[in-house]
Write a protein that holds these residues in place. Structure first.
Motif, PDB file in Angstrom:
ATOM      1  N   LEU A 261       0.834  -1.208   0.000  1.00 15.71           N
ATOM      2  CA  LEU A 261       0.000   0.000   0.000  1.00 15.71           C
ATOM      3  C   LEU A 261       0.869   1.259   0.000  1.00 15.71           C
ATOM      4  O   LEU A 261       1.986   1.262   0.516  1.00 15.71           O
ATOM      5  CB  LEU A 261      -0.912   0.033   1.225  1.00 15.71           C
ATOM      6  N   SER A 262       0.296   2.333  -0.533  1.00 12.42           N
ATOM      7  CA  SER A 262       0.996   3.614  -0.500  1.00 12.42           C
ATOM      8  C   SER A 262       0.936   4.182   0.916  1.00 12.42           C
ATOM      9  O   SER A 262       0.139   3.737   1.749  1.00 12.42           O
ATOM     10  CB  SER A 262       0.352   4.589  -1.485  1.00 12.42           C
ATOM     11  N   SER A 263       1.743   5.188   1.168  1.00 14.15           N
ATOM     12  CA  SER A 263       1.774   5.805   2.488  1.00 14.15           C
ATOM     13  C   SER A 263       0.411   6.378   2.901  1.00 14.15           C
ATOM     14  O   SER A 263      -0.037   6.150   4.027  1.00 14.15           O
ATOM     15  CB  SER A 263       2.850   6.889   2.520  1.00 14.15           C
ATOM     16  N   PRO A 264      -0.295   7.114   2.015  1.00 17.07           N
ATOM     17  CA  PRO A 264      -1.620   7.612   2.405  1.00 17.07           C
ATOM     18  C   PRO A 264      -2.614   6.478   2.697  1.00 17.07           C
ATOM     19  O   PRO A 264      -3.437   6.596   3.604  1.00 17.07           O
ATOM     20  CB  PRO A 264      -2.077   8.430   1.188  1.00 17.07           C
ATOM     21  N   GLU A 265      -2.502   5.392   1.945  1.00 18.32           N
ATOM     22  CA  GLU A 265      -3.400   4.260   2.195  1.00 18.32           C
ATOM     23  C   GLU A 265      -3.096   3.601   3.541  1.00 18.32           C
ATOM     24  O   GLU A 265      -4.012   3.230   4.279  1.00 18.32           O
ATOM     25  CB  GLU A 265      -3.265   3.226   1.069  1.00 18.32           C
TER      26      GLU A 265
END
Length: 128
Positions: free
Chosen positions: A78-82
């Motif tokens: 997952l990406s950091s915001p996710e």
């Protein structure tokens, strides 16, 4: 003081929090003596709920940090915001508890201010 689990803390303090929340719903009295009692209780409840709010903030900080670490390990793709969303979701219950306590502390503060202002009015009326 030995740290206790959030669950044990809740068992110990939830009843007291509920009583303070119910107290904030009571209208202020027209009776000077009862108003003084309400003011005294609101000051006491404000102090206690502020202390409990600090406890909840501490638990929330700890749980958020742990959630970030857990999400980072569990969802590497997952990406950091996710991951941030996942971590915040895992602490939503304690965040809601903190928000409720903040509202209770704010209501108690407003109650104290209103009671003090009413006392001034009653004292001014007595002096006339």
């Amino acid at each position: 003081m030995t740290p206790i689990s959030l669950e044990a803390w809740l068992d110990e303090n939830l009843g007291e929090i509920a009583q303070a929340q119910e107290f904030t719903k009571e209208p202020l009295s027209d009776n000077h003596s009862l108003l003084n009692q309400q003011l005294s209780r609101s000051i006491s409840e404000f102090s206690r709920m502020s202390y409990l709010l600090a406890d909840v903030e501490s638990y929330l900080i700890q749980k958020k940090a742990q959630a970030v670490l857990d999400v980072r390990k569990r969802y590497e793709d997952l990406s950091s915001p996710e991951r941030k969303i996942m971590a915040e979701d895992s602490v939503r219950d304690i965040t809601r508890l903190r928000d409720g306590l903040e509202a209770t502390v704010g209501a108690l503060k407003n109650m104290m201010i209103a009671a003090m202002n009413l006392r001034k009015v009653y004292l001014a009326e007595r002096m006339e």
